[in-house]
Design a protein around this motif. Structure first.
Motif, PDB file in Angstrom:
ATOM      1  N   ALA A 186     -44.717  56.973  25.699  1.00 10.31           N
ATOM      2  CA  ALA A 186     -44.508  57.421  27.084  1.00 10.31           C
ATOM      3  C   ALA A 186     -44.962  58.853  27.316  1.00 10.31           C
ATOM      4  O   ALA A 186     -45.057  59.294  28.462  1.00 10.31           O
ATOM      5  CB  ALA A 186     -43.030  57.283  27.447  1.00 10.31           C
ATOM      6  N   GLY A 187     -45.217  59.590  26.247  1.00 13.16           N
ATOM      7  CA  GLY A 187     -45.626  60.983  26.388  1.00 13.16           C
ATOM      8  C   GLY A 187     -44.465  61.948  26.375  1.00 13.16           C
ATOM      9  O   GLY A 187     -44.648  63.145  26.635  1.00 13.16           O
ATOM     10  N   ALA A 188     -43.254  61.459  26.052  1.00 13.70           N
ATOM     11  CA  ALA A 188     -42.083  62.332  26.043  1.00 13.70           C
ATOM     12  C   ALA A 188     -41.959  63.111  24.746  1.00 13.70           C
ATOM     13  O   ALA A 188     -41.300  64.149  24.703  1.00 13.70           O
ATOM     14  CB  ALA A 188     -40.815  61.513  26.275  1.00 13.70           C
ATOM     15  N   LEU A 189     -42.581  62.621  23.679  1.00 11.06           N
ATOM     16  CA  LEU A 189     -42.573  63.295  22.386  1.00 11.06           C
ATOM     17  C   LEU A 189     -44.007  63.559  21.943  1.00 11.06           C
ATOM     18  O   LEU A 189     -44.949  62.976  22.496  1.00 11.06           O
ATOM     19  CB  LEU A 189     -41.863  62.434  21.332  1.00 11.06           C
ATOM     20  CG  LEU A 189     -40.355  62.236  21.504  1.00 11.06           C
ATOM     21  CD1 LEU A 189     -39.838  61.279  20.439  1.00 11.06           C
ATOM     22  CD2 LEU A 189     -39.609  63.557  21.432  1.00 11.06           C
ATOM     23  N   SER A 190     -44.148  64.414  20.938  1.00  9.21           N
ATOM     24  CA  SER A 190     -45.481  64.706  20.432  1.00  9.21           C
ATOM     25  C   SER A 190     -46.104  63.445  19.843  1.00  9.21           C
ATOM     26  O   SER A 190     -45.400  62.566  19.345  1.00  9.21           O
ATOM     27  CB  SER A 190     -45.423  65.804  19.357  1.00  9.21           C
ATOM     28  OG  SER A 190     -44.724  65.343  18.217  1.00  9.21           O
ATOM     29  N   ARG A 191     -47.395  63.375  19.874  1.00  7.29           N
ATOM     30  CA  ARG A 191     -48.096  62.171  19.439  1.00  7.29           C
ATOM     31  C   ARG A 191     -47.894  61.890  17.955  1.00  7.29           C
ATOM     32  O   ARG A 191     -47.988  60.752  17.514  1.00  7.29           O
ATOM     33  CB  ARG A 191     -49.595  62.319  19.715  1.00  7.29           C
ATOM     34  CG  ARG A 191     -49.948  62.481  21.184  1.00  7.29           C
ATOM     35  CD  ARG A 191     -49.576  61.255  21.983  1.00  7.29           C
ATOM     36  NE  ARG A 191     -50.328  60.078  21.590  1.00  7.29           N
ATOM     37  CZ  ARG A 191     -50.100  58.855  22.069  1.00  7.29           C
ATOM     38  NH1 ARG A 191     -49.118  58.665  22.945  1.00  7.29           N
ATOM     39  NH2 ARG A 191     -50.831  57.833  21.671  1.00  7.29           N
ATOM     40  N   ARG A 192     -47.611  62.920  17.166  1.00  6.09           N
ATOM     41  CA  ARG A 192     -47.515  62.717  15.727  1.00  6.09           C
ATOM     42  C   ARG A 192     -46.076  62.806  15.221  1.00  6.09           C
ATOM     43  O   ARG A 192     -45.845  62.878  14.017  1.00  6.09           O
ATOM     44  CB  ARG A 192     -48.380  63.756  14.983  1.00  6.09           C
ATOM     45  CG  ARG A 192     -49.863  63.594  15.269  1.00  6.09           C
ATOM     46  CD  ARG A 192     -50.681  64.505  14.361  1.00  6.09           C
ATOM     47  NE  ARG A 192     -50.453  64.228  12.947  1.00  6.09           N
ATOM     48  CZ  ARG A 192     -51.031  63.247  12.270  1.00  6.09           C
ATOM     49  NH1 ARG A 192     -51.868  62.430  12.883  1.00  6.09           N
ATOM     50  NH2 ARG A 192     -50.766  63.063  10.992  1.00  6.09           N
ATOM     51  N   LEU A 193     -45.102  62.796  16.120  1.00  7.29           N
ATOM     52  CA  LEU A 193     -43.703  62.960  15.723  1.00  7.29           C
ATOM     53  C   LEU A 193     -43.590  64.151  14.779  1.00  7.29           C
ATOM     54  O   LEU A 193     -43.259  64.025  13.603  1.00  7.29           O
ATOM     55  CB  LEU A 193     -43.171  61.688  15.042  1.00  7.29           C
ATOM     56  CG  LEU A 193     -43.126  60.426  15.902  1.00  7.29           C
ATOM     57  CD1 LEU A 193     -42.572  59.268  15.100  1.00  7.29           C
ATOM     58  CD2 LEU A 193     -42.312  60.647  17.169  1.00  7.29           C
ATOM     59  N   ALA A 194     -43.881  65.316  15.317  1.00  5.66           N
ATOM     60  CA  ALA A 194     -43.991  66.539  14.528  1.00  5.66           C
ATOM     61  C   ALA A 194     -42.696  66.891  13.813  1.00  5.66           C
ATOM     62  O   ALA A 194     -41.653  66.270  14.006  1.00  5.66           O
ATOM     63  CB  ALA A 194     -44.419  67.698  15.429  1.00  5.66           C
ATOM     64  N   GLY A 195     -42.782  67.954  13.007  1.00  8.78           N
ATOM     65  CA  GLY A 195     -41.659  68.346  12.174  1.00  8.78           C
ATOM     66  C   GLY A 195     -40.374  68.582  12.930  1.00  8.78           C
ATOM     67  O   GLY A 195     -39.285  68.277  12.434  1.00  8.78           O
ATOM     68  N   THR A 196     -40.453  69.144  14.145  1.00  2.00           N
ATOM     69  CA  THR A 196     -39.244  69.399  14.923  1.00  2.00           C
ATOM     70  C   THR A 196     -38.538  68.102  15.269  1.00  2.00           C
ATOM     71  O   THR A 196     -37.311  67.993  15.149  1.00  2.00           O
ATOM     72  CB  THR A 196     -39.595  70.159  16.213  1.00  2.00           C
ATOM     73  OG1 THR A 196     -40.228  71.403  15.873  1.00  2.00           O
ATOM     74  CG2 THR A 196     -38.345  70.436  17.034  1.00  2.00           C
ATOM     75  N   THR A 197     -39.306  67.098  15.683  1.00  2.00           N
ATOM     76  CA  THR A 197     -38.721  65.799  16.027  1.00  2.00           C
ATOM     77  C   THR A 197     -38.072  65.164  14.803  1.00  2.00           C
ATOM     78  O   THR A 197     -36.941  64.656  14.876  1.00  2.00           O
ATOM     79  CB  THR A 197     -39.801  64.860  16.584  1.00  2.00           C
ATOM     80  OG1 THR A 197     -40.373  65.446  17.753  1.00  2.00           O
ATOM     81  CG2 THR A 197     -39.202  63.505  16.933  1.00  2.00           C
ATOM     82  N   ARG A 198     -38.751  65.195  13.688  1.00  2.00           N
ATOM     83  CA  ARG A 198     -38.193  64.632  12.458  1.00  2.00           C
ATOM     84  C   ARG A 198     -36.933  65.390  12.033  1.00  2.00           C
ATOM     85  O   ARG A 198     -35.931  64.779  11.637  1.00  2.00           O
ATOM     86  CB  ARG A 198     -39.226  64.693  11.333  1.00  2.00           C
ATOM     87  CG  ARG A 198     -40.511  63.939  11.619  1.00  2.00           C
ATOM     88  CD  ARG A 198     -41.491  64.112  10.476  1.00  2.00           C
ATOM     89  NE  ARG A 198     -42.844  63.721  10.867  1.00  2.00           N
ATOM     90  CZ  ARG A 198     -43.907  63.812  10.090  1.00  2.00           C
ATOM     91  NH1 ARG A 198     -43.780  64.282   8.852  1.00  2.00           N
ATOM     92  NH2 ARG A 198     -45.099  63.447  10.513  1.00  2.00           N
ATOM     93  N   GLY A 199     -37.000  66.722  12.114  1.00  3.03           N
ATOM     94  CA  GLY A 199     -35.863  67.526  11.703  1.00  3.03           C
ATOM     95  C   GLY A 199     -34.633  67.271  12.551  1.00  3.03           C
ATOM     96  O   GLY A 199     -33.519  67.117  12.031  1.00  3.03           O
TER      97      GLY A 199
END
Length: 241
Positions: A186-199
């Motif tokens: 949907a474009g709500a998160l970074s395309r690569r599920l970056a480190g911040t999202t994982r953390g």
């Protein structure tokens, strides 16, 4: 600010906020109010959480009925019923705030939730099916942990936590991957599920396991494993898919 303002308007210095994070920051007060109102309402409405569990929150022991000694009376702050009611309120409030956050993020022109409707539907179905299925096995798991000495046979709080919150951990594990992939689509998160999202995802699952499981390393691992597997599937899908 209007909820339809873009991330660029809210974050002119480009601090690296995703649309979802920018929405959370912009509507923090509203989201906290939604969570608190829901938590208080659930806490007040559920007088005996044992009514929501398969066995009333008492692990069967030799010669003891699963529902023996269950009381609908509400005791003080130290009573296990009070503590589990509080946990139910906090969990429900957090989930409600999370759903509200996704809905508010959908108002951002940079986010298209319709493009992710399939993923989000799979996430909702996975949560429901996983929770219902795990609920059938929760009493048996409680008995096994009692037999292993991980949970005290007379601990109603531990039994209630296992029967009410372990199914949520399994349902959450089934929902994590499609939810993250859907928000990415949907474009709500970074395309690569970056480190911040994982953390942040790891922090949330560890906090859930720490707050809603009985105080034992085995049950902590049982709670944390399903969401961790779901997160791993999402990251692997992005990295290698």
């Amino acid at each position: 600010m209007d909820s339809a303002e873009t991330v660029d308007t809210f974050d002119p210095r480009r601090r690296g906020l995703s649309p979802l994070a920018a929405t959370a920051r912009r509507h923090a007060t509203r989201l906290v109010a939604i969570g608190l109102l829901t938590a208080v309402s659930v806490f007040a409405a559920i007088r005996d959480p044992g009514l929501l569990s398969p066995t009333g929150g008492l692990p069967p022991t030799a010669g003891v009925s699963p529902t023996a000694g269950v009381s609908t009376a509400v005791a003080g702050v130290g009573d296990p019923t009070f503590l589990v009611r509080l946990e139910l309120g906090v969990l429900t409030g957090t989930l409600t705030a999370g759903v509200s956050l996704v809905a508010l993020a959908g108002c951002d022109p940079a986010v298209d939730l319709r493009a992710a409707s399939g993923w989000l539907a799979v996430a909702a179905a996975g949560f429901l099916v996983g929770t219902v299925a795990a609920r059938q096995f929760a009493p048996g798991l409680t008995d096994l942990l009692v037999e292993w000495g991980r949970v005290a046979a007379d601990s109603r709080q531990s039994a209630l936590e296992l029967e009410l919150f372990f199914p949520v951990a399994v349902g959450g594990g089934a929902a994590v991957a499609p939810l993250l992939l859907g928000l990415r689509r949907a474009g709500a998160l970074s395309r690569r599920l970056a480190g911040t999202t994982r953390g942040l995802s790891l922090l949330c699952l560890v906090a859930f396991a720490a707050c809603f499981s009985p105080p034992d390393s085995t049950t902590f691992a049982l709670y944390a494993a399903p969401p961790a597997v779901g997160l791993g599937v999402a990251v692997a899908w992005v990295e290698f898919g």
